[in-house]
Design a protein around this motif. Sequence first.
Motif, mmCIF file in Angstrom:
data_model
loop_
_atom_site.group_PDB
_atom_site.id
_atom_site.type_symbol
_atom_site.label_atom_id
_atom_site.label_comp_id
_atom_site.label_asym_id
_atom_site.label_seq_id
_atom_site.Cartn_x
_atom_site.Cartn_y
_atom_site.Cartn_z
ATOM 1 N N LEU A 32 13.800 -3.136 1.625
ATOM 2 C CA LEU A 32 12.377 -3.466 1.509
ATOM 3 C C LEU A 32 11.509 -2.212 1.564
ATOM 4 O O LEU A 32 10.523 -2.089 0.819
ATOM 5 C CB LEU A 32 11.971 -4.444 2.606
ATOM 6 N N LEU A 33 11.857 -1.284 2.434
ATOM 7 C CA LEU A 33 11.084 -0.036 2.510
ATOM 8 C C LEU A 33 11.240 0.780 1.218
ATOM 9 O O LEU A 33 10.298 1.444 0.785
ATOM 10 C CB LEU A 33 11.527 0.773 3.717
ATOM 11 N N GLN A 34 12.408 0.682 0.582
ATOM 12 C CA GLN A 34 12.597 1.350 -0.701
ATOM 13 C C GLN A 34 11.754 0.664 -1.776
ATOM 14 O O GLN A 34 11.152 1.338 -2.630
ATOM 15 C CB GLN A 34 14.072 1.325 -1.091
ATOM 16 N N ILE A 35 11.686 -0.661 -1.731
ATOM 17 C CA ILE A 35 10.836 -1.403 -2.676
ATOM 18 C C ILE A 35 9.376 -0.991 -2.497
ATOM 19 O O ILE A 35 8.649 -0.787 -3.483
ATOM 20 C CB ILE A 35 11.013 -2.920 -2.469
ATOM 21 N N LYS A 36 8.939 -0.874 -1.257
ATOM 22 C CA LYS A 36 7.566 -0.441 -0.982
ATOM 23 C C LYS A 36 7.303 0.924 -1.618
ATOM 24 O O LYS A 36 6.238 1.151 -2.226
ATOM 25 C CB LYS A 36 7.328 -0.388 0.519
ATOM 26 N N LYS A 37 8.255 1.819 -1.495
ATOM 27 C CA LYS A 37 8.115 3.148 -2.094
ATOM 28 C C LYS A 37 8.050 3.055 -3.611
ATOM 29 O O LYS A 37 7.236 3.734 -4.257
ATOM 30 C CB LYS A 37 9.290 4.032 -1.655
ATOM 31 N N GLU A 38 8.904 2.219 -4.193
ATOM 32 C CA GLU A 38 8.932 2.049 -5.654
ATOM 33 C C GLU A 38 7.646 1.415 -6.173
ATOM 34 O O GLU A 38 7.273 1.609 -7.333
ATOM 35 C CB GLU A 38 10.145 1.208 -6.052
ATOM 36 N N LEU A 39 6.953 0.658 -5.326
ATOM 37 C CA LEU A 39 5.664 0.056 -5.696
ATOM 38 C C LEU A 39 4.489 0.995 -5.404
ATOM 39 O O LEU A 39 3.336 0.572 -5.435
ATOM 40 C CB LEU A 39 5.471 -1.265 -4.944
ATOM 41 N N ASN A 40 4.792 2.231 -5.086
ATOM 42 C CA ASN A 40 3.768 3.265 -4.812
ATOM 43 C C ASN A 40 2.999 3.007 -3.518
ATOM 44 O O ASN A 40 1.804 3.299 -3.422
ATOM 45 C CB ASN A 40 2.800 3.399 -5.987
ATOM 46 N N ASN A 41 3.680 2.431 -2.536
ATOM 47 C CA ASN A 41 3.102 2.223 -1.200
ATOM 48 C C ASN A 41 1.718 1.567 -1.234
ATOM 49 O O ASN A 41 0.744 2.105 -0.698
ATOM 50 C CB ASN A 41 3.022 3.559 -0.462
ATOM 51 N N PRO A 42 1.606 0.389 -1.840
ATOM 52 C CA PRO A 42 0.295 -0.263 -1.935
ATOM 53 C C PRO A 42 -0.236 -0.673 -0.569
ATOM 54 O O PRO A 42 0.538 -0.951 0.358
ATOM 55 C CB PRO A 42 0.575 -1.498 -2.807
#
Length: 329
Positions: A32-42
């Motif tokens: 999930l933290l990697q997904i957050k990073k891939e979403l540009n930390n919205p």
Amino acid sequence: MNTFSNLFLIFILLSQATSSLSKCHPEDKKILLQIKKELNNPTFLSSWEPHTDCCNFKWFGVSCSSLTNDRVTDLSISNVTLTSQFPPSIGNISYLRSLFIYHLPNLTGTIPESITKLTRLVYLTISETGVTGPIPKFTAQSKSLVNLDLSHNNLFGGLPPLLYKLPSLSGILFNNNKLTGSIPRSYGYFNNSGVAALDLSYNNLSGKLPISLANLDIYLVELAYNKLEGDASMLFGSNKKTLVIDISGNNFEFDFGKIELSKTITTLDVSHNKIYGNFPMGMENVTFLNVSYNRLCGEIPKVGYFNTFDGSSFIHNKCLCGSPLPSCK
């Protein structure tokens, strides 16, 4: 939002009842933290912090279940401000049962093939986004998938031919994309998987319908506004359970008077085609009708709800007559 997609919300409520004692699995938190990073930390994911528990409803859009040893089972991101490529790491949340990505017009890129590895998925919605590319090639391993909603995106390429192998599939919603090619012959063999809705409308599909579609016995068939042609009479049948058929905006050409309507049909739109003949029997239960812009002839029936239809349901045909059009001579 589509009715079949709303089933996801019910599913979420049921799963949440088992998540009150859950504690986030370390592997899921890492993904999930990697997904957050891939979403540009919205900013809307500010609750996704490494030192907090991703379960117990503390992380935006995340639900877990104690029934799966505290694994993340549901992820929902919708109606937020987001500019990003589609996060490829979503395909690594191995216990995910529902994924709801909705109304994110600035979410772009392709849907990764890794999403087909989520073999526990029951509901998958990626709708009203800017994603492009082909539809992922789901296989029989996706045996739990019930609803597949990829509508209102920019997907292109052909229809995946192996969907009929998914045993639990009920809703297939690929409408409002840029899909091309013909409808696969295999789409006539969904009955074994219990498909209830097939919506391929508003694409660029072309060619003739395969005869195998005569096997379809489903509630909703929507093929509107493609470039399909030829005979579509195999979609109809007096013994079917069909409620809705919309084949408007194509180049279909067949004798309307010879089709057999199901006793359950309520919505029928065949407008903007090259359909000829007169009206078939069994129109009594139709509550919405549009046959305009065809080549129909003869007198408009006086049955069922026909007295509620105005002229727009019948205009621009070869020689239809009778109320609400001018009387027959």
